[in-house]
Write a protein that holds these residues in place. Sequence first.
Motif, short mmCIF file in Angstrom:
data_model
loop_
_atom_site.label_atom_id
_atom_site.label_comp_id
_atom_site.label_asym_id
_atom_site.label_seq_id
_atom_site.Cartn_x
_atom_site.Cartn_y
_atom_site.Cartn_z
N ARG A 149 0.82 -1.21 0.00
CA ARG A 149 0.00 0.00 0.00
C ARG A 149 0.85 1.26 0.00
O ARG A 149 0.48 2.28 -0.59
CB ARG A 149 -0.93 0.00 1.22
N ASN A 150 2.04 1.18 0.63
CA ASN A 150 2.86 2.38 0.79
C ASN A 150 4.17 2.33 -0.02
O ASN A 150 5.03 3.17 0.18
CB ASN A 150 3.17 2.58 2.27
N THR A 151 4.28 1.37 -0.92
CA THR A 151 5.45 1.21 -1.79
C THR A 151 6.74 1.23 -0.98
O THR A 151 7.65 2.03 -1.22
CB THR A 151 5.48 2.32 -2.87
N MET A 152 6.80 0.34 -0.01
CA MET A 152 7.99 0.21 0.84
C MET A 152 8.69 -1.08 0.51
O MET A 152 8.19 -2.17 0.82
CB MET A 152 7.59 0.28 2.31
N ARG A 153 9.86 -0.99 -0.14
CA ARG A 153 10.56 -2.18 -0.62
C ARG A 153 11.84 -2.49 0.17
O ARG A 153 12.63 -3.34 -0.23
CB ARG A 153 10.90 -2.00 -2.10
N GLY A 154 12.04 -1.79 1.27
CA GLY A 154 13.22 -2.04 2.09
C GLY A 154 13.10 -3.33 2.88
O GLY A 154 12.09 -4.04 2.80
#
Length: 406
Positions: A149-154
């Motif tokens: 949902r928040n485009t967090m790829r870490g």
Amino acid sequence: MTKRTVITGLGVVAPNGLGTEEYWKAVLAGANGIAELVGFDASRYPSRLAGEVTDFHVEDHLPDRLHAQTDVSTRFALVAADWALKDAGVTKETLPDYSMGVVTSTAQGGFAFTHNEFDKLWSKGPEFVSVYESFAWFYAVNTGQISIRNTMRGPSAALVGEQAGGLDALGHARRTVRRGTELVVSGGVDSALDSWGYTAQLAGGLVSTVDDPDRAYLPFDAKASGHVPGEGGAILIVEDEDSARERLAEHIYGELAGYAATFDPAPGSGRPPGLRRAIELALADAGITAADVDVVFADAAGVPELDRIEAEALRGVFGAGGVPVTAPKALTGRLAGGGGPLDVATALLSIRDGVVPPTAHTTEVPAEYGLDLVLDRPRELPVRTALVLARGRRGFNSAVVVRRAD
């Protein structure tokens, strides 16, 4: 020098308040979120109480496409994450996508979702089972849905440790930040208050059968008879302090200064429980002594033997009456993976406002416990450092130290 890790945003979904400030007002006012279950007919159950979130309407918070693929616990997690990110002033553009990760905990997974699909399987056939069952039940689903949902790829993870798991998630988030990820969305949310999920919790044998919402869950009380299950939790934004200050974060609630986890020895081994060791390790990790702790947010099992063990650990570290102790979860019930993060959020609000919430409903603390339990009303206190404890079934112990960041 090791980088400091701070908390810049809070998102709370609790039985006695939606949103951080509403929850905090409810806690200070002693508003009880424990009541008779309304989600299903529990009249024939030996216990009928829960800390139920009754004023959450998914259509007010999430797009339609997410309704069909999410369990109630994931809906809570997504909304709490939205609120925490907004509180921290973080958007998808704030940092590169690989500089933001997600670490969450849930102890119960998508209980209501999966059992609804099981019902379809048994009563109608496999062709009626939702394709979303493949992931909606899974313990990692909250981490996955928040990251998508928040485009967090870490770097991201999911941890399971029952009531202790939420603190473990925060500890792992701190480790992730120290390894170079600038921001981690972390915490825990749980829900299993459908008829089957509630039955599963009753099977553990630790749920109170008292039918008065004000007397069912009495942490550290001489008349303690078990806990009340609840749902909800908290999501927090954990950041590298330098990065947070560089982006001019709107506020810094405090530093996530110390963390430790231990595991109890096997029953009958003759070795002591691991809670005291977890406390000592967390204090050492934070570089402080027991004298530096202003308040302890207790695990507060509400079971006499477990309360006695926790009191013994606190007495061993701090001395009899050596530190104020509180258990605001008496107003919400025990939230499994969501309980520890909610206590951390509450501790940070105590630091912010200089007040310690009371342990509601408890009135008679055994003298041998040696606890300075905050009772009756909030206690005004200049809180700089707080210790938060959580224990999970089968031996998990976790401890977190948070302190003022200035």
